[in-house]
Design an enzyme around this catalytic site. Structure first.
Site, PDB file in Angstrom:
ATOM      1  N   VAL A  29      62.020  56.829  56.396  1.00  0.00           N
ATOM      2  CA  VAL A  29      62.435  58.142  56.902  1.00  0.00           C
ATOM      3  C   VAL A  29      61.343  59.180  56.644  1.00  0.00           C
ATOM      4  CG1 VAL A  29      64.159  59.989  56.744  1.00  0.00           C
ATOM      5  CG2 VAL A  29      64.884  57.597  56.644  1.00  0.00           C
ATOM      6  N   CYS A  30      60.764  59.153  55.452  1.00  0.00           N
ATOM      7  CA  CYS A  30      59.714  60.118  55.122  1.00  0.00           C
ATOM      8  C   CYS A  30      58.503  59.929  56.028  1.00  0.00           C
ATOM      9  CB  CYS A  30      59.303  59.986  53.662  1.00  0.00           C
ATOM     10  SG  CYS A  30      60.631  60.353  52.495  1.00  0.00           S
ATOM     11  N   GLY A  31      58.126  58.681  56.260  1.00  0.00           N
ATOM     12  CA  GLY A  31      56.990  58.412  57.138  1.00  0.00           C
ATOM     13  C   GLY A  31      57.225  58.919  58.541  1.00  0.00           C
ATOM     14  N   SER A  62      58.310  55.605  52.364  1.00  0.00           N
ATOM     15  CA  SER A  62      59.674  55.254  52.783  1.00  0.00           C
ATOM     16  C   SER A  62      59.777  55.462  54.296  1.00  0.00           C
ATOM     17  CB  SER A  62      60.716  56.095  52.044  1.00  0.00           C
ATOM     18  OG  SER A  62      60.705  57.424  52.507  1.00  0.00           O
TER      19      SER A  62
END
Length: 171
Positions: free
Chosen positions: A61-63, A59
């Site tokens: 944001v997670c990346g 995703s």
């Protein structure tokens, strides 16, 4: 949406309430770091440990969040701190994500039983079956010294982690 509220000193989820003024022992765990290797929280006793719970590999944001922490590894190490990422993705998914993002810290699979460690830390989202976006700083004795629950769509950055590590350094 899970029922939670939080402040700088405390946050509540459906499972656990962490009051960072009372210093709770961090739940131990053993999770896959690769398909054939496991790590335990207790393996990191004697060092500060940063736990990064996040919803999912791949995703945006997670990346961005894990890439930021990857760039900050040398700063975290100056505080005698290691970092572990944790999500409900499989170890195979983590391997591909780590290779793609060129990550140099372990991502642990809270995959089977799904979300067991996220639940132990009070950051499992029952509604969508993922970990919530949460940060924990654990001291060398295994005590939670700081925690933060971020909205899933917002990268919490690293300022809170650095502040918590600074506070530990001054003790």
């Amino acid at each position: 949406m899970p029922n939670f509220s939080f402040s700088f000193k405390e946050f509540t989820t459906n499972h656990k309430k962490y009051d960072t003024t009372t210093r709770n022992p961090a739940p131990d765990f053993e999770l896959h770091a690769t398909p054939d290797q496991k790590l335990k929280r207790s393996d990191f006793l004697g060092k500060n440990l940063i736990l990064v719970f996040y919803p999912a590999d791949w995703s945006p944001v997670c990346g961005d969040q894990v890439s930021l922490y990857n760039e900050m590894l040398s700063i975290f190490h100056k505080y005698n701190a290691d970092i572990l990422g944790i999500s409900v993705d499989s170890a195979w998914c983590h391997d591909a994500f780590m290779e793609n993002r060129k990550l140099h810290f372990p991502l642990l699979a809270d995959f089977n039983p799904k979300g067991e460690v996220s639940k132990a830390y009070g950051v499992y989202n029952e509604e969508n079956g993922t970990s919530q976006r949460a940060l924990f700083v654990i001291d060398p004795e295994g005590i939670i010294q700081w925690s933060y629950l971020s909205p899933d769509g917002i990268n919490p950055g690293a300022d809170g982690i650095i502040d918590a590590l600074e506070n530990l350094k001054q003790k």
